[in-house]
Design a protein around this motif. Structure first.
Motif, PDB file in Angstrom:
ATOM      1  N   PHE A  95      11.859  32.003   4.870  1.00 62.69           N
ATOM      2  CA  PHE A  95      11.907  33.283   5.584  1.00 62.69           C
ATOM      3  C   PHE A  95      13.237  33.495   6.290  1.00 62.69           C
ATOM      4  CE2 PHE A  95       7.415  31.952   5.562  1.00 62.69           C
ATOM      5  CZ  PHE A  95       6.914  32.964   4.761  1.00 62.69           C
ATOM      6  N   GLY A  96      14.171  32.539   6.142  1.00 65.19           N
ATOM      7  CA  GLY A  96      15.476  32.674   6.789  1.00 65.19           C
ATOM      8  C   GLY A  96      15.530  32.154   8.210  1.00 65.19           C
ATOM      9  N   ASN A  97      14.441  31.544   8.677  1.00 68.90           N
ATOM     10  CA  ASN A  97      14.427  30.969  10.027  1.00 68.90           C
ATOM     11  C   ASN A  97      15.036  29.572   9.993  1.00 68.90           C
ATOM     12  OD1 ASN A  97      12.915  33.184  11.124  1.00 68.90           O
ATOM     13  ND2 ASN A  97      11.103  32.306  10.151  1.00 68.90           N
ATOM     14  N   ASP A  98      15.817  29.225  11.014  1.00 72.51           N
ATOM     15  CA  ASP A  98      16.378  27.880  11.089  1.00 72.51           C
ATOM     16  C   ASP A  98      15.299  26.895  11.501  1.00 72.51           C
ATOM     17  OD1 ASP A  98      18.825  28.775  10.355  1.00 72.51           O
ATOM     18  OD2 ASP A  98      19.733  28.643  12.330  1.00 72.51           O
ATOM     19  N   VAL A  99      15.143  25.843  10.695  1.00 71.51           N
ATOM     20  CA  VAL A  99      14.166  24.797  10.975  1.00 71.51           C
ATOM     21  C   VAL A  99      14.854  23.441  10.852  1.00 71.51           C
ATOM     22  CG1 VAL A  99      12.157  26.143  10.234  1.00 71.51           C
ATOM     23  CG2 VAL A  99      13.386  24.752   8.574  1.00 71.51           C
ATOM     24  N   VAL A 100      14.323  22.446  11.553  1.00 71.78           N
ATOM     25  CA  VAL A 100      14.910  21.115  11.499  1.00 71.78           C
ATOM     26  C   VAL A 100      14.641  20.495  10.129  1.00 71.78           C
ATOM     27  CG1 VAL A 100      12.943  19.875  12.501  1.00 71.78           C
ATOM     28  CG2 VAL A 100      15.248  18.987  12.802  1.00 71.78           C
ATOM     29  N   ARG A 101      15.678  19.934   9.536  1.00 77.26           N
ATOM     30  CA  ARG A 101      15.565  19.272   8.237  1.00 77.26           C
ATOM     31  C   ARG A 101      15.708  17.763   8.353  1.00 77.26           C
ATOM     32  NH1 ARG A 101      12.840  22.738   5.324  1.00 77.26           N
ATOM     33  NH2 ARG A 101      13.893  24.699   5.014  1.00 77.26           N
ATOM     34  N   GLY A 102      16.148  17.300   9.502  1.00 78.81           N
ATOM     35  CA  GLY A 102      16.285  15.871   9.712  1.00 78.81           C
ATOM     36  C   GLY A 102      16.904  15.589  11.060  1.00 78.81           C
ATOM     37  N   TYR A 103      16.703  14.371  11.517  1.00 77.15           N
ATOM     38  CA  TYR A 103      17.292  13.946  12.776  1.00 77.15           C
ATOM     39  C   TYR A 103      17.480  12.446  12.742  1.00 77.15           C
ATOM     40  CZ  TYR A 103      12.558  12.520  13.820  1.00 77.15           C
ATOM     41  OH  TYR A 103      11.329  11.926  13.753  1.00 77.15           O
ATOM     42  N   GLY A 104      18.355  11.972  13.595  1.00 78.69           N
ATOM     43  CA  GLY A 104      18.591  10.544  13.679  1.00 78.69           C
ATOM     44  C   GLY A 104      19.449  10.226  14.887  1.00 78.69           C
ATOM     45  N   ALA A 105      19.536   8.951  15.207  1.00 78.71           N
ATOM     46  CA  ALA A 105      20.338   8.499  16.345  1.00 78.71           C
ATOM     47  C   ALA A 105      20.965   7.166  16.000  1.00 78.71           C
ATOM     48  CB  ALA A 105      19.466   8.358  17.594  1.00 78.71           C
ATOM     49  N   THR A 106      22.133   6.915  16.551  1.00 81.06           N
ATOM     50  CA  THR A 106      22.792   5.631  16.396  1.00 81.06           C
ATOM     51  C   THR A 106      23.550   5.305  17.670  1.00 81.06           C
ATOM     52  OG1 THR A 106      24.224   4.292  14.992  1.00 81.06           O
ATOM     53  CG2 THR A 106      24.910   6.557  15.353  1.00 81.06           C
ATOM     54  N   HIS A 107      23.539   4.024  18.033  1.00 82.03           N
ATOM     55  CA  HIS A 107      24.358   3.603  19.167  1.00 82.03           C
ATOM     56  C   HIS A 107      25.828   3.694  18.778  1.00 82.03           C
ATOM     57  CE1 HIS A 107      20.743   1.755  20.954  1.00 82.03           C
ATOM     58  NE2 HIS A 107      21.391   1.953  22.078  1.00 82.03           N
ATOM     59  N   ILE A 108      26.653   4.058  19.728  1.00 74.46           N
ATOM     60  CA  ILE A 108      28.093   3.994  19.519  1.00 74.46           C
ATOM     61  C   ILE A 108      28.424   2.516  19.344  1.00 74.46           C
ATOM     62  CG2 ILE A 108      30.350   4.494  20.537  1.00 74.46           C
ATOM     63  CD1 ILE A 108      28.542   6.976  19.855  1.00 74.46           C
ATOM     64  N   PRO A 109      29.256   2.152  18.360  1.00 70.47           N
ATOM     65  CA  PRO A 109      29.565   0.724  18.157  1.00 70.47           C
ATOM     66  C   PRO A 109      30.134   0.069  19.417  1.00 70.47           C
ATOM     67  CG  PRO A 109      30.323   2.024  16.305  1.00 70.47           C
ATOM     68  CD  PRO A 109      29.883   2.997  17.359  1.00 70.47           C
ATOM     69  N   PHE A 110      29.771  -1.203  19.642  1.00 72.10           N
ATOM     70  CA  PHE A 110      30.217  -1.944  20.819  1.00 72.10           C
ATOM     71  C   PHE A 110      31.652  -2.435  20.680  1.00 72.10           C
ATOM     72  CE2 PHE A 110      25.597  -2.606  20.887  1.00 72.10           C
ATOM     73  CZ  PHE A 110      25.325  -2.182  22.174  1.00 72.10           C
ATOM     74  N   THR A 111      32.039  -2.772  19.469  1.00 73.92           N
ATOM     75  CA  THR A 111      33.334  -3.387  19.243  1.00 73.92           C
ATOM     76  C   THR A 111      34.381  -2.328  18.950  1.00 73.92           C
ATOM     77  OG1 THR A 111      32.193  -5.283  18.301  1.00 73.92           O
ATOM     78  CG2 THR A 111      34.540  -5.119  17.864  1.00 73.92           C
ATOM     79  N   PRO A 112      35.527  -2.404  19.611  1.00 80.00           N
ATOM     80  CA  PRO A 112      36.592  -1.450  19.302  1.00 80.00           C
ATOM     81  C   PRO A 112      36.975  -1.541  17.835  1.00 80.00           C
ATOM     82  CG  PRO A 112      37.115  -2.682  21.286  1.00 80.00           C
ATOM     83  CD  PRO A 112      35.902  -3.324  20.673  1.00 80.00           C
ATOM     84  N   GLY A 113      37.315  -0.410  17.277  1.00 79.09           N
ATOM     85  CA  GLY A 113      37.726  -0.375  15.884  1.00 79.09           C
ATOM     86  C   GLY A 113      37.287   0.912  15.238  1.00 79.09           C
ATOM     87  N   HIS A 114      37.330   0.932  13.922  1.00 82.33           N
ATOM     88  CA  HIS A 114      36.954   2.103  13.132  1.00 82.33           C
ATOM     89  C   HIS A 114      35.660   1.782  12.407  1.00 82.33           C
ATOM     90  CE1 HIS A 114      37.496   5.706  10.762  1.00 82.33           C
ATOM     91  NE2 HIS A 114      37.162   4.997   9.699  1.00 82.33           N
ATOM     92  N   TRP A 115      34.673   2.661  12.525  1.00 81.35           N
ATOM     93  CA  TRP A 115      33.352   2.418  11.956  1.00 81.35           C
ATOM     94  C   TRP A 115      32.929   3.606  11.124  1.00 81.35           C
ATOM     95  CZ3 TRP A 115      31.063  -2.219  13.007  1.00 81.35           C
ATOM     96  CH2 TRP A 115      31.621  -2.950  14.037  1.00 81.35           C
ATOM     97  N   LEU A 116      32.251   3.342  10.036  1.00 83.51           N
ATOM     98  CA  LEU A 116      31.673   4.385   9.205  1.00 83.51           C
ATOM     99  C   LEU A 116      30.181   4.115   9.131  1.00 83.51           C
ATOM    100  CD1 LEU A 116      32.072   6.779   7.242  1.00 83.51           C
ATOM    101  CD2 LEU A 116      32.328   5.080   5.426  1.00 83.51           C
ATOM    102  N   LEU A 117      29.381   5.070   9.627  1.00 89.35           N
ATOM    103  CA  LEU A 117      27.937   4.869   9.679  1.00 89.35           C
ATOM    104  C   LEU A 117      27.239   5.936   8.852  1.00 89.35           C
ATOM    105  CD1 LEU A 117      27.512   4.259  13.516  1.00 89.35           C
ATOM    106  CD2 LEU A 117      27.696   2.557  11.721  1.00 89.35           C
ATOM    107  N   GLY A 118      26.303   5.539   8.047  1.00 90.26           N
ATOM    108  CA  GLY A 118      25.449   6.450   7.311  1.00 90.26           C
ATOM    109  C   GLY A 118      24.090   5.782   7.193  1.00 90.26           C
TER     110      GLY A 118
END
Length: 188
Positions: A95-118
């Protein structure tokens, strides 16, 4: 030069909500926010935001690409309540209404550096699927996943007695600044 005794440490988060793979949906956007404990306070940057709407590409991967920047800095006196990134993905229904399609959470990494999360969404306590209480309101089905990249920088954590990982020349704080950073690719 006098050495200072810091009373707080800093955590700088730079990165981006790169994209997503939701095979059944198109024309999606994300809302995000950082959630953190009571000893934490943002000092700069945005705590929440919303991406643009994106459509699937014509290539065979059909990935949704946002490349939406994240940048914020927090201060704290202790790591309890370490920040998390919460992402909600929205799109139109029939109907064109915005609805949630997914959600998730992740902790920010503890160790300094570059991280790729999926990561696909999951219960924080896997035992919940074996319990009856609360199940009548819980209906979960994996719809897809979102990829987020982080570049983490900390300042004064070691001075306050917190060890965030193995000591190496690439992860040694500057004698004058106290900032610590390293390039450490990681895929989850």
């Amino acid at each position: 030069m006098a050495t200072s005794n810091p009373s707080v440490f800093l955590l700088t988060v730079n990165g981006q909500i790169e994209g997503a793979n939701f095979p059944e949906y198109d024309n999606l956007y994300c809302k995000y926010c950082f959630v953190y404990g009571h000893d934490w306070a943002p000092t700069s940057g945005l705590e929440e935001g919303i991406t643009q709407i994106t459509c699937k590409g014509s290539q065979s991967s059909h990935k949704l690409i946002w490349n939406f920047p994240l940048e914020t800095t927090f201060k704290s006196t202790n790591p309890s309540g370490w920040p998390q990134l919460v992402v909600s993905v929205y799109g139109p229904d029939v109907f064109g209404n915005d609805v949630v399609r997914g959600y998730g959470a992740t902790h920010i990494p503890f160790t300094p550096g570059h991280w790729l999360l999926g990561r696909r969404p999951e219960y924080t306590d896997p035992k919940v699927v074996a319990q009856g209480e609360g199940r009548e309101v819980t209906r979960v089905r994996s719809q897809g996943f979102v990829t987020v990249s982080f570049h983490i920088i900390t300042k004064d954590m070691k001075k306050l007695g917190y060890d965030t990982g193995p000591s190496s020349s690439a992860n040694t704080p500057s004698a004058t600044s106290g900032w610590s950073t390293a390039e450490q690719p990681h895929i989850m």
